[in-house]
Write a protein that holds these residues in place. Structure first.
Motif, mmCIF file in Angstrom:
data_model
loop_
_atom_site.group_PDB
_atom_site.id
_atom_site.type_symbol
_atom_site.label_atom_id
_atom_site.label_comp_id
_atom_site.label_asym_id
_atom_site.label_seq_id
_atom_site.Cartn_x
_atom_site.Cartn_y
_atom_site.Cartn_z
ATOM 1 N N TYR A 134 -18.885 -28.103 -42.543
ATOM 2 C CA TYR A 134 -19.149 -28.524 -41.172
ATOM 3 C C TYR A 134 -18.182 -27.871 -40.192
ATOM 4 O O TYR A 134 -18.560 -27.491 -39.074
ATOM 5 C CB TYR A 134 -19.052 -30.048 -41.066
ATOM 6 N N PHE A 135 -16.917 -27.735 -40.591
ATOM 7 C CA PHE A 135 -15.913 -27.160 -39.695
ATOM 8 C C PHE A 135 -16.183 -25.674 -39.457
ATOM 9 O O PHE A 135 -16.051 -25.187 -38.327
ATOM 10 C CB PHE A 135 -14.520 -27.361 -40.290
ATOM 11 N N PRO A 211 -13.696 -40.938 -25.390
ATOM 12 C CA PRO A 211 -13.558 -42.155 -26.214
ATOM 13 C C PRO A 211 -12.348 -42.119 -27.144
ATOM 14 O O PRO A 211 -11.699 -43.160 -27.359
ATOM 15 C CB PRO A 211 -14.872 -42.184 -27.012
ATOM 16 N N ASP A 212 -11.993 -40.965 -27.695
ATOM 17 C CA ASP A 212 -10.818 -40.883 -28.555
ATOM 18 C C ASP A 212 -9.534 -41.089 -27.772
ATOM 19 O O ASP A 212 -8.570 -41.672 -28.277
ATOM 20 C CB ASP A 212 -10.781 -39.525 -29.259
ATOM 21 N N THR A 407 -10.551 -33.630 -41.143
ATOM 22 C CA THR A 407 -11.560 -34.348 -41.913
ATOM 23 C C THR A 407 -11.885 -35.690 -41.278
ATOM 24 O O THR A 407 -13.063 -36.074 -41.157
ATOM 25 C CB THR A 407 -11.069 -34.546 -43.355
ATOM 26 N N VAL A 408 -10.867 -36.420 -40.861
ATOM 27 C CA VAL A 408 -11.087 -37.722 -40.223
ATOM 28 C C VAL A 408 -11.836 -37.543 -38.902
ATOM 29 O O VAL A 408 -12.733 -38.331 -38.565
ATOM 30 C CB VAL A 408 -9.741 -38.432 -40.002
ATOM 31 N N LYS A 413 -17.022 -38.088 -35.816
ATOM 32 C CA LYS A 413 -17.932 -37.496 -34.841
ATOM 33 C C LYS A 413 -19.348 -37.362 -35.380
ATOM 34 O O LYS A 413 -20.319 -37.545 -34.631
ATOM 35 C CB LYS A 413 -17.425 -36.117 -34.420
ATOM 36 N N LEU A 414 -19.480 -37.022 -36.673
ATOM 37 C CA LEU A 414 -20.803 -36.731 -37.217
ATOM 38 C C LEU A 414 -21.572 -38.006 -37.523
ATOM 39 O O LEU A 414 -20.976 -39.052 -37.800
ATOM 40 C CB LEU A 414 -20.659 -35.897 -38.488
ATOM 41 N N PRO A 415 -22.886 -37.948 -37.493
ATOM 42 C CA PRO A 415 -23.694 -39.114 -37.872
ATOM 43 C C PRO A 415 -23.497 -39.478 -39.346
ATOM 44 O O PRO A 415 -23.143 -38.633 -40.176
ATOM 45 C CB PRO A 415 -25.131 -38.648 -37.591
ATOM 46 N N ARG A 416 -23.758 -40.741 -39.670
ATOM 47 C CA ARG A 416 -23.566 -41.215 -41.040
ATOM 48 C C ARG A 416 -24.497 -40.518 -42.024
ATOM 49 O O ARG A 416 -24.153 -40.349 -43.191
ATOM 50 C CB ARG A 416 -23.804 -42.733 -41.091
#
Length: 509
Positions: A134-135, A211-212, A407-408, A413-416
């Motif tokens: 993903y990264f 939000p973060d 990773t966290v 950020k990504l959907p479940r």
């Protein structure tokens, strides 16, 4: 009261005493497995004793608590399979993630927990299965996005200048088009698509970052190098510059080149953030951040004072001279910029030797060269070298912490549906609703054999020493020298025997 005592024991310097007292208090807990367990009650900062041990870097207490939570599944010879409880470690369903607490603390001891089982295995599993792909995809998407924005800036709407020049130094030949003239041709429509993509990307960046900031706090969010604090400042400023450029374009306000230039520099500098995903480049970004926000920020104060003083002197010296022959100091802002270039040795002394130079120019320039080029620049190099040496000793540890933080961040950020939960549910093994990580361990029998030899030799030395002490205490004053010599002989004999045992151990190892 019991929960408060548990938190205090986590902070105790005597780790062995703290572990024993911790077990003693939990033995009187009536709700050992329920939600009212003393181990699950947080303190005022929202930290349970387990999380507090990680934040404080108490590796002994952390390993002790993990040993209590593990379940031995099976063992066959040197092979064994263990289930580690990752309920509080995994950040999948935690509002205050244990991994995020570890990487956000300023204590170096806390980052050592990332090398312990099962944290190391959990992070490796998350990063290799989901984090790294993903990264890398996000990095490629961002680079394409910046290429699109750059092309929109290169082909921005311009038209030839129609007005007369106001002075001989005026060099402008193109000016910005009005809004009605900017989107007429087919090429303008293609550029409009790219501009819309750029603006949408800027809005998405702000929606994801704000939000973060509210959740973590601005001081911790922007101040932590591992969390990418400086890069968060860069990307937020970039998004704001994009929105300012959009407003200036819609209102036909001249001067859009200023926010557009800032956005280009900040946007491309933010590409360095994605270097943290690679072990070869990640530590260098940490060094750059520490040098810029540590050494360079302190050095800039001294540099500003020196430049301000000498620029003022140069301007006064050339104030009476013809600016056509000595144009580097024709006004005060230009004097500041020229002195800055001189400070960094980008240019040589800006003097026209075809005309007579003021005498004070040689004196002031001589002092400036000694102070700036010889003294202060070498001081900056020494400071950066010291920072590089300090960071190099812990660069691997810092890079692993960066991987955990990345990773966290991706997991939040990504959907479940794109990031399923890691581990095994305890229902499969009759262990309730907790989640476990299955780890296979191989026990080296030779290692345990060497440990038994070591303990045997230590016990032999200890027994011989105790026997010698008893003989020394039971001897009378008249036989003191005789017994003492016998004791020395016995100690030497035992030492020789022990020495042979240690030699056997070294050869076997």
């Amino acid at each position: 009261i019991g929960n408060t005592v548990l938190h205090i024991l986590v902070l105790q310097p005597n780790k062995t005493f703290a572990c024993h007292m911790y077990s003693l208090i939990l033995s009187y807990d009536r709700n050992k497995e329920g939600p009212g367990s003393l181990e699950l009650i947080p303190n005022n900062e929202g930290l349970s004793p387990f999380k507090l041990a990680g934040v404080e870097g108490n590796t002994v207490m952390f390993q002790y608590l993990m040993q209590k939570r593990k379940q031995n599944l099976w063992s066959f010879g040197p092979l064994s399979t263990v289930l580690y409880d990752i309920t509080e470690i995994d950040s999948w369903a935690e509002d205050q993630s244990f991994l995020e607490l570890i990487v956000s603390t300023k204590k170096r001891e806390a980052r050592q927990i990332l090398d312990l089982t099962p944290v190391k295995e959990l992070v490796s599993l998350k990063w290799n299965m989901y984090g790294r792909p993903y990264f890398c995809f996000l990095a490629m998407f961002y680079i394409l996005y910046m290429v699109c924005f750059t092309m929109c800036c290169v082909y921005r709407p311009l038209k030839p200048r129609t007005g007369n020049r106001t002075s001989s130094r005026d060099n402008t030949i193109y000016v910005q088009k009005m809004l009605q003239e900017s989107y007429v041709t087919y090429e303008d429509e293609l550029r409009l698509v790219g501009e819309l993509i750029t603006v949408i990307g800027a809005v998405v960046i702000l929606v994801l970052e704000i939000p973060d900031i509210l959740r973590v706090g601005a001081a911790k969010y922007f101040g932590q190098t591992i969390l990418g604090g400086p890069f968060h400042i860069i990307v937020i400023t970039y998004a704001c510059m994009i929105l300012v450029t959009m407003v200036m374009r819609l209102t036909s306000t001249t001067g859009e080149v200023v926010p557009m230039s800032f956005a280009l520099v900040l946007g491309w500098c933010n590409v360095m953030y994605f270097a943290r995903g690679f072990q070869m480049l990640g530590p260098f970004t940490i060094m750059i951040q520490k040098m810029i926000f540590g050494d360079l920020m302190r050095f800039c104060w001294l540099m500003a004072v020196v430049i301000l003083g000498f620029a003022s002197a140069f301007y006064i010296i050339f104030q009476t001279e013809n600016p056509e022959n000595l144009g580097q100091f024709y006004n005060y802002p230009m004097s500041l910029f020229t002195t800055f270039e001189l400070f960094l040795t980008i240019i040589d002394g800006p003097a026209n030797y075809d005309v007579d130079l003021p005498f004070m120019y040689s004196v002031v320039y001589f002092a400036f060269a000694i102070i700036a080029a010889l003294l202060m620049l070498n001081l900056l190099i020494a400071m950066m070298g010291d920072t590089h040496w300090r960071v190099a000793h812990e660069q691997d540890e810092l890079w692993r912490a960066q991987v955990v933080a990345t990773t966290v961040m991706l997991e939040r950020k990504l959907p479940r549906c794109l990031w399923p939960r890691s581990g095994i549910c305890g229902r499969e093994f009759g262990l309730g609703e907790r989640w476990y990580l299955r780890i296979e361990d191989r026990v080296d029998p030779n290692k345990h054999k060497m440990m038994r030899y070591t303990e045997a030799f230590k016990a032999q030395d200890r027994d011989n020493y105790d026997k010698g002490s008893e003989k020394l205490e039971s001897s009378g004053d008249t036989l003191f020298k005789k017994e003492l010599s016998a004791l020395s002989l016995s100690r030497n004999t035992s030492r020789t025997s022990s020495h042979r045992g240690w030699e056997i151990l070294r050869r076997n190892t």
